[in-house]
Design an enzyme around this catalytic site. Structure first.
Site, PDB file in Angstrom:
ATOM      1  N   TYR A 159       0.868  -1.186   0.000  1.00 43.94           N
ATOM      2  CA  TYR A 159       0.000   0.000   0.000  1.00 43.94           C
ATOM      3  C   TYR A 159       0.901   1.231   0.000  1.00 43.94           C
ATOM      4  O   TYR A 159       1.897   1.293   0.736  1.00 43.94           O
ATOM      5  CB  TYR A 159      -0.891   0.021   1.246  1.00 43.94           C
ATOM      6  CG  TYR A 159      -1.662   1.316   1.409  1.00 43.94           C
ATOM      7  CD1 TYR A 159      -2.906   1.491   0.805  1.00 43.94           C
ATOM      8  CD2 TYR A 159      -1.133   2.380   2.151  1.00 43.94           C
ATOM      9  CE1 TYR A 159      -3.599   2.681   0.935  1.00 43.94           C
ATOM     10  CE2 TYR A 159      -1.818   3.572   2.274  1.00 43.94           C
ATOM     11  CZ  TYR A 159      -3.056   3.718   1.665  1.00 43.94           C
ATOM     12  OH  TYR A 159      -3.741   4.911   1.789  1.00 43.94           O
ATOM     13  N   GLU A 179      -3.225   7.774  -4.042  1.00 46.26           N
ATOM     14  CA  GLU A 179      -3.191   6.463  -3.383  1.00 46.26           C
ATOM     15  C   GLU A 179      -3.045   5.352  -4.406  1.00 46.26           C
ATOM     16  O   GLU A 179      -3.735   5.353  -5.432  1.00 46.26           O
ATOM     17  CB  GLU A 179      -4.468   6.252  -2.570  1.00 46.26           C
ATOM     18  CG  GLU A 179      -4.509   4.931  -1.821  1.00 46.26           C
ATOM     19  CD  GLU A 179      -5.812   4.735  -1.077  1.00 46.26           C
ATOM     20  OE1 GLU A 179      -5.838   4.997   0.144  1.00 46.26           O
ATOM     21  OE2 GLU A 179      -6.814   4.331  -1.712  1.00 46.26           O
TER      22      GLU A 179
END
Length: 392
Positions: free
Chosen positions: A111, A199
């Protein structure tokens, strides 16, 4: 509200900054899906519903296809439907586009994001070895697995920070170099596009040890959109109402709510206080609408039109404290809006501050049915009571 981009739009920007993304293209019809599958020329493709809310994978919004016909079938099933996820309401959001892209062989999922840390007043990089659909649970239950590094606004990620990250992730040298390049490019995209969020989840470590963005979220600060005329093309893609679109056009801060008292206020703090005092006296605000501290007559006129376009609104409360914003500008905007659209519901006005006497004279001589309040408490009570007036 930030301008949110679809995954395929964000990935197009990523490619401009040298960030690896899977080959693919967004489509709006099923027939196009089979064509894209053939163009890519791989054995397996991913069919991804394009929404501005997360949680697609758990809700059937991501499927794998092994043939052009299968890709077309999945795309046709998704397009035009409403996808309900944990991040939408019960009505879900309509799927207008699907992204067809190659399936990338994954060795590991990470992530990675850059956002604004308001307490530190700087961008911050967040990375975790626990990438994928469960990242929200990771953040909630084991926040120590999220590595956070504040970024130098001019230089981005320092080398010592990279060493600290790669050591915690037990990352080999080749991946460390590639992560440094990726973080540098992502930071450039973040700064140059005035983002509030970038993101990548998941960020794939492929079988040949490359880093590839399998998903992309990009939020752009709407206060900076005047610097980015190239983003005008994205506005029409947003899942927003006509009123919200009009508010963006005239640079008004507007959020629709479920109540029946329309609010037109200058200043976010005063707007929130107005909604609070309406609720205190038993009413429900229909919106948050801040015209700002230096609105023009045209902006006030458009703000008033936005409120009156809401069929739920049974009364309007205008609460203005004139500092930079002059009360007479508000008064002129009210009258212009009513002349253009008419008004069939009660109107309560509370004005204080710069040129308030001039504004009151303008309203008094307008011939309009306006209820004047001397303070916020009286204004809120009058607005709540006004919603009960039958056949106004």
């Amino acid at each position: 509200m930030p301008l949110k981009l679809y995954e395929f739009q964000a990935k197009d920007i990523f490619k401009e900054y040298g960030i690896c993304v899977p080959r693919g293209r967004a489509v709006s019809t099923g027939n196009e899906a089979s064509d894209v599958f053939s163009e890519i020329g791989c054995k397996r493709c991913v069919i991804k519903a394009q929404t501005l809310a997360g949680g697609r994978g758990k809700s059937g919004g991501i499927q794998f296809a092994a043939t052009p016909a299968e890709a077309q079938s999945y795309a046709e099933r998704m397009l035009g439907t409403r996808l309900v996820t944990l991040q939408t309401d019960t009505k879900g959001v309509e799927v207008k586009y699907v992204l067809i892209e190659e399936s990338v062989p994954i060795k590991k999922e990470l992530y990675l994001s850059i956002t604004i840390d308001r307490s530190l007043q700087t961008p911050i990089l967040i990375i975790s070895a626990e990438g994928g659909m469960e990242i929200e649970e990771v953040a909630k239950r084991t926040p120590d697995k999220l590595i956070k590094e504040p970024l130098d606004i001019y230089l981005g990620l320092h080398s010592f920070q990279l060493r600290r990250i790669t050591a915690k992730l037990n990352m080999p040298a080749v991946l460390s170099t590639r992560l440094n390049d990726l973080a540098s490019n992502l930071f450039k995209a973040f700064i140059r596009n005035d983002c509030s969020l970038l993101e990548i989840n998941p960020l794939a470590v492929t079988e040949d040890d490359k880093l590839c963005a399998l998903d992309a979220k990009m939020d752009i600060d709407d206060n900076a959109l005047y610097r980015h005329p190239e983003f005008e093309q994205f506005v029409s893609f947003q899942n927003i109402s006509q009123s919200e679109s009009l508010a963006k056009k005239y640079r008004l801060s507007y959020i629709s709510l479920d109540g029946n008292i329309g609010c037109l206020v200058n200043g976010a703090g005063l707007a929130m206080a107005t909604m609070d005092i309406i609720k205190l006296h038993g009413g429900e605000p229909a919106n948050f609408l801040d015209v700002g501290g230096d609105a023009s007559v045209e902006q006030v006129t458009q703000a008033f039109k936005i409120i009156l376009s809401d069929p739920k609104v049974k009364a309007v409360l205008i609460n203005i404290f004139g500092g930079i914003m002059k009360c007479n500008v508000i008064a002129s905007g009210i009258i212009q809006a009513i002349k253009e659209t008419g008004i069939h519901i009660p109107l309560v006005v509370r004005l204080e501050g710069t040129n308030v006497d001039v504004a009151r004279n303008i309203l008094d001589n307008s011939g309009l049915k306006i209820m004047s309040a001397k303070d916020m408490t009286e204004a809120a009570k009058m607005a709540v009571n006004a919603t009960q007036i039958p056949n106004y």
